[in-house]
Design a protein around this motif. Structure first.
Motif, PDB file in Angstrom:
ATOM      1  N   VAL A 165      31.840 -26.289   5.373  1.00 40.59           N
ATOM      2  CA  VAL A 165      31.487 -25.048   6.122  1.00 40.59           C
ATOM      3  C   VAL A 165      30.099 -24.866   5.698  1.00 40.59           C
ATOM      4  O   VAL A 165      29.200 -24.509   6.754  1.00 40.59           O
ATOM      5  N   ILE A 166      29.578 -25.151   4.652  1.00 46.35           N
ATOM      6  CA  ILE A 166      28.146 -24.696   4.409  1.00 46.35           C
ATOM      7  C   ILE A 166      27.141 -25.802   5.213  1.00 46.35           C
ATOM      8  O   ILE A 166      26.139 -25.346   5.794  1.00 46.35           O
ATOM      9  N   ALA A 167      27.733 -27.097   5.433  1.00 44.15           N
ATOM     10  CA  ALA A 167      26.929 -27.898   6.369  1.00 44.15           C
ATOM     11  C   ALA A 167      26.676 -27.520   7.695  1.00 44.15           C
ATOM     12  O   ALA A 167      25.794 -28.107   8.241  1.00 44.15           O
ATOM     13  N   GLN A 168      27.530 -26.651   8.040  1.00 46.43           N
ATOM     14  CA  GLN A 168      27.444 -26.173   9.489  1.00 46.43           C
ATOM     15  C   GLN A 168      26.195 -25.406   9.845  1.00 46.43           C
ATOM     16  O   GLN A 168      25.827 -24.961  10.611  1.00 46.43           O
ATOM     17  N   ARG A 174      17.594 -22.743   8.258  1.00 48.21           N
ATOM     18  CA  ARG A 174      16.959 -21.622   8.622  1.00 48.21           C
ATOM     19  C   ARG A 174      17.734 -20.257   8.337  1.00 48.21           C
ATOM     20  O   ARG A 174      16.988 -19.340   7.953  1.00 48.21           O
ATOM     21  N   PHE A 175      18.871 -20.198   8.843  1.00 50.80           N
ATOM     22  CA  PHE A 175      20.015 -19.227   8.617  1.00 50.80           C
ATOM     23  C   PHE A 175      19.941 -18.972   7.222  1.00 50.80           C
ATOM     24  O   PHE A 175      20.126 -17.925   6.744  1.00 50.80           O
ATOM     25  N   MET A 176      19.985 -19.978   6.416  1.00 48.16           N
ATOM     26  CA  MET A 176      20.348 -19.947   4.913  1.00 48.16           C
ATOM     27  C   MET A 176      19.401 -19.119   4.202  1.00 48.16           C
ATOM     28  O   MET A 176      19.107 -18.307   3.366  1.00 48.16           O
ATOM     29  N   SER A 177      18.106 -19.479   4.711  1.00 53.10           N
ATOM     30  CA  SER A 177      16.817 -18.956   4.028  1.00 53.10           C
ATOM     31  C   SER A 177      16.643 -17.482   4.210  1.00 53.10           C
ATOM     32  O   SER A 177      15.958 -16.738   3.531  1.00 53.10           O
ATOM     33  N   ARG A 178      17.337 -17.093   5.279  1.00 49.81           N
ATOM     34  CA  ARG A 178      17.058 -15.500   5.633  1.00 49.81           C
ATOM     35  C   ARG A 178      18.051 -14.832   4.830  1.00 49.81           C
ATOM     36  O   ARG A 178      17.619 -13.686   4.443  1.00 49.81           O
ATOM     37  N   TRP A 179      19.028 -15.262   4.012  1.00 48.16           N
ATOM     38  CA  TRP A 179      19.758 -14.639   3.211  1.00 48.16           C
ATOM     39  C   TRP A 179      19.482 -14.765   1.783  1.00 48.16           C
ATOM     40  O   TRP A 179      20.031 -14.392   0.807  1.00 48.16           O
ATOM     41  N   VAL A 182      21.664 -20.689  -6.121  1.00 47.77           N
ATOM     42  CA  VAL A 182      20.686 -19.858  -5.725  1.00 47.77           C
ATOM     43  C   VAL A 182      19.330 -19.778  -6.186  1.00 47.77           C
ATOM     44  O   VAL A 182      18.389 -19.436  -5.472  1.00 47.77           O
ATOM     45  N   MET A 183      19.136 -20.263  -7.380  1.00 48.16           N
ATOM     46  CA  MET A 183      17.704 -20.405  -8.176  1.00 48.16           C
ATOM     47  C   MET A 183      17.027 -21.424  -7.234  1.00 48.16           C
ATOM     48  O   MET A 183      15.886 -20.936  -7.028  1.00 48.16           O
ATOM     49  N   PRO A 184      17.236 -22.621  -7.174  1.00 46.41           N
ATOM     50  CA  PRO A 184      16.289 -23.470  -6.439  1.00 46.41           C
ATOM     51  C   PRO A 184      16.179 -22.923  -4.883  1.00 46.41           C
ATOM     52  O   PRO A 184      15.062 -23.187  -4.395  1.00 46.41           O
ATOM     53  N   MET A 185      16.890 -22.479  -4.191  1.00 55.59           N
ATOM     54  CA  MET A 185      16.731 -21.746  -3.004  1.00 55.59           C
ATOM     55  C   MET A 185      16.015 -20.645  -3.105  1.00 55.59           C
ATOM     56  O   MET A 185      15.070 -20.832  -2.210  1.00 55.59           O
ATOM     57  N   THR A 186      15.774 -19.911  -4.058  1.00 57.12           N
ATOM     58  CA  THR A 186      15.038 -18.761  -4.265  1.00 57.12           C
ATOM     59  C   THR A 186      13.467 -19.280  -4.220  1.00 57.12           C
ATOM     60  O   THR A 186      12.648 -18.936  -3.547  1.00 57.12           O
ATOM     61  N   ILE A 187      13.488 -20.249  -5.317  1.00 58.53           N
ATOM     62  CA  ILE A 187      12.013 -20.569  -5.397  1.00 58.53           C
ATOM     63  C   ILE A 187      11.446 -21.556  -4.275  1.00 58.53           C
ATOM     64  O   ILE A 187      10.462 -21.333  -3.748  1.00 58.53           O
ATOM     65  N   MET A 242      23.701 -31.936   3.069  1.00 59.27           N
ATOM     66  CA  MET A 242      24.351 -32.103   4.519  1.00 59.27           C
ATOM     67  C   MET A 242      23.439 -31.544   5.506  1.00 59.27           C
ATOM     68  O   MET A 242      23.123 -31.957   6.684  1.00 59.27           O
ATOM     69  N   ALA A 243      23.481 -30.020   5.170  1.00 56.20           N
ATOM     70  CA  ALA A 243      22.808 -29.293   6.275  1.00 56.20           C
ATOM     71  C   ALA A 243      21.408 -29.629   6.572  1.00 56.20           C
ATOM     72  O   ALA A 243      20.868 -29.659   7.759  1.00 56.20           O
ATOM     73  N   ILE A 244      20.570 -29.836   5.659  1.00 55.85           N
ATOM     74  CA  ILE A 244      19.261 -30.270   5.446  1.00 55.85           C
ATOM     75  C   ILE A 244      19.092 -31.530   6.444  1.00 55.85           C
ATOM     76  O   ILE A 244      18.051 -31.866   7.220  1.00 55.85           O
ATOM     77  N   HIS A 245      20.077 -32.450   6.199  1.00 56.85           N
ATOM     78  CA  HIS A 245      19.827 -33.664   6.861  1.00 56.85           C
ATOM     79  C   HIS A 245      20.187 -33.919   8.353  1.00 56.85           C
ATOM     80  O   HIS A 245      19.964 -34.573   8.875  1.00 56.85           O
ATOM     81  N   THR A 246      21.348 -32.917   8.559  1.00 54.27           N
ATOM     82  CA  THR A 246      21.903 -33.129   9.851  1.00 54.27           C
ATOM     83  C   THR A 246      21.601 -32.255  10.889  1.00 54.27           C
ATOM     84  O   THR A 246      21.679 -32.326  11.828  1.00 54.27           O
ATOM     85  N   HIS A 247      20.633 -30.883  10.496  1.00 56.79           N
ATOM     86  CA  HIS A 247      20.374 -29.998  11.399  1.00 56.79           C
ATOM     87  C   HIS A 247      18.690 -30.601  11.730  1.00 56.79           C
ATOM     88  O   HIS A 247      17.757 -30.172  11.366  1.00 56.79           O
ATOM     89  N   LYS A 248      18.722 -31.544  12.655  1.00 56.14           N
ATOM     90  CA  LYS A 248      17.424 -32.065  13.036  1.00 56.14           C
ATOM     91  C   LYS A 248      16.455 -31.270  13.840  1.00 56.14           C
ATOM     92  O   LYS A 248      15.438 -31.554  13.821  1.00 56.14           O
ATOM     93  N   LYS A 249      17.026 -30.394  14.472  1.00 59.51           N
ATOM     94  CA  LYS A 249      16.287 -29.699  15.507  1.00 59.51           C
ATOM     95  C   LYS A 249      15.448 -28.334  14.857  1.00 59.51           C
ATOM     96  O   LYS A 249      14.781 -27.904  15.493  1.00 59.51           O
ATOM     97  N   TRP A 250      15.758 -28.224  13.476  1.00 60.29           N
ATOM     98  CA  TRP A 250      14.839 -26.957  13.002  1.00 60.29           C
ATOM     99  C   TRP A 250      13.649 -27.492  12.591  1.00 60.29           C
ATOM    100  O   TRP A 250      13.382 -28.455  11.641  1.00 60.29           O
ATOM    101  N   ILE A 251      12.739 -27.250  13.237  1.00 58.44           N
ATOM    102  CA  ILE A 251      11.269 -27.714  13.072  1.00 58.44           C
ATOM    103  C   ILE A 251      10.636 -26.540  12.597  1.00 58.44           C
ATOM    104  O   ILE A 251       9.475 -26.802  12.081  1.00 58.44           O
ATOM    105  N   THR A 252      10.623 -25.359  12.746  1.00 55.31           N
ATOM    106  CA  THR A 252       9.890 -24.273  12.641  1.00 55.31           C
ATOM    107  C   THR A 252       9.779 -23.976  11.087  1.00 55.31           C
ATOM    108  O   THR A 252      10.897 -24.167  10.470  1.00 55.31           O
ATOM    109  N   GLN A 253       8.544 -24.155  10.467  1.00 58.13           N
ATOM    110  CA  GLN A 253       8.255 -23.718   9.025  1.00 58.13           C
ATOM    111  C   GLN A 253       9.006 -22.330   8.807  1.00 58.13           C
ATOM    112  O   GLN A 253       8.787 -21.405   9.521  1.00 58.13           O
ATOM    113  N   VAL A 254       9.533 -22.365   7.500  1.00 62.48           N
ATOM    114  CA  VAL A 254      10.139 -20.922   7.419  1.00 62.48           C
ATOM    115  C   VAL A 254       9.187 -20.303   6.213  1.00 62.48           C
ATOM    116  O   VAL A 254       8.684 -21.410   5.141  1.00 62.48           O
TER     117      VAL A 254
END
Length: 381
Positions: A73-76, A80-85, A131-136, A369-381
């Motif tokens: 589920v997380i892989a879907q 960019r969506f994850m970073s917003r939260w 959450v910690m590595p995602m935050t930093i 998996m999400a980082i590797h398979t969402h290839k169309k995410w190009i915009t920097q966050v």
């Protein structure tokens, strides 16, 4: 005609089609295969380590199933969506750690859980491992790299708040893992060597201060036992002595599945959790341990490959930290069971019994998996 066409496809074309399907489903086939191999192997080891306890085995299999669903589920989700939260997740995680301090459930002398009677009992510190590595990573991804002094200080503050709350529970092992997960992001971000050398130099006075002002008596005993296990062979040194005896008695090929004596005769404590690799070593010997380490090595290698291939700074920082933290999990557990490190209560990833840690680990691989398979995410966050 279509059938003839499919039969005429080369093996490379078939593999390419399958890879394309997995890509659309946002599943990394290599990671999934390695995780399933670990899952099957762990159930065999746990069955023996738990004394043929079917209830424990069913619970572990259920946890694996739930964790795999959570991972997929997380892989879907687009990174960019994850970073917003991320800010909300960090705030919620810290709030839950404060709640543990106020209304937490106490067991075995530690207050680490929130218990909702009849619903769930969970350990909020586990979610902070993700959450910690995602935050930093979220914080540094929008700043210039390598990080400046101001950004390092803010990152350290974000890391130390949950670490301090977890130390109060007390849970030294988890707090060190969360500290490492945040520091790994700084390292991947290109932390200057002078800061790294300074941190290493500061480790000695920090360790002395922790010994006198932070560590509890049982934690001090673990360190003293690590330095000289024979000083208390029937007390604090028992775990290390018995685990080394179990590993050594297995030899090269082991005694055979279900034939171990240290665990089945109850000489080896915590044989189904922290010290489960001693059971593996006794029953499958050096060969069994090497096979397990090889699977771990492939997982870590795949994680580093995903890190290198990540298309964004946020994804690269996060993937690198998650992979290196997983390495620390493996290194610390095997090190403490073999007597190379003090006992800090860190389970062996995917092998030790434990539902919350399983779901947390698989969630981390879902992010990879999400980082590797969402290839169309190009915009920097």
């Amino acid at each position: 005609m279509n059938g003839n066409f499919d039969r005429n496809l080369s093996s490379e074309d078939v593999l390419r089609r399958r890879s394309s399907l997995l890509q659309r489903l946002h599943i990394d086939g290599v990671l999934l295969l390695l995780l399933l191999l670990l899952a099957v192997g762990s159930l065999f080891i746990l069955y023996s380590a738990s004394g043929k306890n079917w209830d424990l085995l069913i619970k572990q299999a259920t946890s694996f199933s739930v964790g795999l669903v959570v991972m997929l589920v997380i892989a879907q989700f687009d990174p960019r969506f994850m970073s917003r939260w991320v800010p909300l997740a960090y705030g919620g995680g810290v709030a839950l750690l404060v709640a543990v301090e106020l209304i937490g459930h106490t067991a075995m002398g530690a207050t680490r859980w929130i218990n909702i009677p009849g619903v769930i009992r969970f350990q909020p510190s586990e979610m902070m491992k993700i959450v910690m590595p995602m935050t930093i990573a979220w914080y540094l991804a929008s700043r210039s790299l390598p990080p400046r002094f101001k950004h390092i200080v803010i990152s350290l503050a974000l890391i130390l708040v949950p670490v301090a709350l977890i130390l109060k529970q007390p849970d030294l092992g988890t707090s060190l893992l969360i500290l490492a997960s945040g520091m790994f992001v700084l390292f991947v971000a290109g932390l200057r060597w002078r800061w790294i050398i300074g941190a290493v130099a500061a480790a000695v006075p920090i360790a002395v201060a922790m010994w006198f002002f932070v560590m509890h008596d049982y934690q001090k005993r673990r360190v003293l036992t690590f330095l000289d296990p024979e000083s208390d062979p029937l007390g604090a040194g028992w775990n290390i002595i018995q685990s080394k005896a179990a590993i050594g008695s297995g030899g090269v090929f082991g005694k055979g599945w279900l034939m171990g004596t240290q665990s089945h005769l109850d000489f080896l404590p915590e044989s189904h959790t922290d010290f489960i690799i001693a059971v593996l070593g006794e029953e499958f010997g050096l060969v069994g341990i090497c096979l397990l380490l090889f699977l771990y090595l492939l997982l870590i290698g795949r994680g580093l490959f995903i890190t290198v291939r990540a298309q964004t700074l946020f994804g690269k920082l996060l993937a690198g930290s998650l992979t290196m933290t997983f390495f620390v999990y493996v290194f610390v557990n095997i090190g403490m069971v073999s007597g190379l490190l003090p006992v800090v209560g860190v389970p062996l990833p995917f092998i030790s019994y434990g539902g919350t840690s399983l779901v947390t680990l698989l969630s981390g691989f879902g992010i990879l998996m999400a980082i590797h398979t969402h290839k169309k995410w190009i915009t920097q966050v």
